[in-house]
Write an enzyme that holds these catalytic residues in place. Sequence first.
Site, short mmCIF file in Angstrom:
data_model
loop_
_atom_site.label_atom_id
_atom_site.label_comp_id
_atom_site.label_asym_id
_atom_site.label_seq_id
_atom_site.Cartn_x
_atom_site.Cartn_y
_atom_site.Cartn_z
CG ASP A 1 3.21 11.04 -12.24
OD1 ASP A 1 2.66 10.00 -12.16
OD2 ASP A 1 3.69 11.80 -11.20
CG ASN B 1 10.40 4.15 -5.48
OD1 ASN B 1 9.74 5.31 -5.52
ND2 ASN B 1 11.68 4.04 -5.22
CG ASP C 1 5.32 10.22 -7.99
OD1 ASP C 1 4.47 9.41 -7.81
OD2 ASP C 1 5.00 11.29 -8.39
CG HIS C 2 8.13 14.04 -10.86
ND1 HIS C 2 7.60 13.77 -9.51
CD2 HIS C 2 7.81 15.47 -11.01
CE1 HIS C 2 7.16 14.98 -9.19
NE2 HIS C 2 7.35 16.00 -9.84
CG ASP D 1 3.57 7.65 -4.85
OD1 ASP D 1 3.22 8.80 -4.49
OD2 ASP D 1 3.90 7.45 -6.06
CG ASP E 1 0.92 9.97 -8.98
OD1 ASP E 1 2.06 9.62 -8.90
OD2 ASP E 1 0.60 10.97 -9.48
NE ARG F 1 3.69 13.33 3.14
CZ ARG F 1 3.46 13.25 1.92
NH1 ARG F 1 4.40 13.62 1.02
NH2 ARG F 1 2.25 13.07 1.61
#
Length: 380
Positions: A120, A48, A116-117, A98, A95, A103
């Site tokens: 965005d 994040n 994240d969204h 991240d 973007d 992972r």
Amino acid sequence: MGYINEKGAEGLRNYKYHGRDLSLVYKYILSPMNDVLINFIPLWMAPNVVTLLGVAAGMSSYTLLQYYSPLLEGFAPWWVYVFDALASFIYQTLDNLDGKQARRTGSSSPLGMLFDHGCDALNTTYCAINQACIMQTGPTWMALCMWQWVTVPFFFTTLEELYTGELLLPIINGPTEGILFLCLSKLFTAYVGPQFWVEPNFLFPQYANNVLLMGPMFVLSNCYTVVNFYTIYKSKYRRDSMLMVLAQVVPYMTMQALLLVWMLHSDLIATHPRMFLWLGGLLFAKMVMHLMLAHVCGQPFSPVRRTFMAVLAIACWLGLISWHSGISAFDPIHKYTLYALIAITFISYSHFVVNVINECCAILNIKCFRIAPLAPKKQS
């Protein structure tokens, strides 16, 4: 009760992300590039934080263009457009990084996807405002069209994800080709000069270049919306009727219509274009986040929110007294109403974001901006 109920908390714990990017540019160029770049990000950095660095890059170019083009018009030095192109590319890269960082560090979580969204969703507004400055739309209807061109596909793609359980980006999509197109347009502007956009088109001299570009953008945006609805219609995971799906879209489309009507009957887009677009941007971002929260938690999506109803009530009140009293488009009441609405929306949006982050952290037992240290291995 918070934003996540007990059933939603269970759904949040069991959520698994499903998404694919079919873009050939992403598959053969951007993804291999990011596989190399991810090695330069330290393992202690939370995903994040990587996302926030991308937001900071975008906001830096927004601040710069606000200085040179406060009313979405006016020529800036060439390096400003180069910087904006670079900032957009950095945002796109971070973007993508991240998720790879999540992972790589074993810290993937539904909160990361929501965060994240959510970033965005905010990026769409300042990206649209920056592009309006690049293309010299000025404080006109073209600025609102630019914002709608970016936000409408985002909303309906998120709605599609809610009903299909998967974020499927087509072979040509906004997060990949769309951002790269914007980067190229900014570099092109730096090379030929921003005056290009207000010059007559050589094929259709009765129209300026920026006006002619609005048509293809409008068609492309609506084509994506049609594809989204068709995908929802064919989805085997959809439990609601298509009538219910359409009903859930009504509040969002009502918001878009109200902004358009208000723009046509006031001077706000001419005098306060950035604030006017950010009012719509915050309402849009909050509605998208409610969509995403319903998706990851398995909760019902309720598009009619208190903030939206407050904005709708004030807008209807303003329209009613304008109709009865014949208020001028230049009346100060429009300005003060805009101030009140954006304050209400900002407070509501901030409350929602902070509380959802805290609730997700408590349910998942994680930190938003820190990676939990790995437990030491037991010696045999």
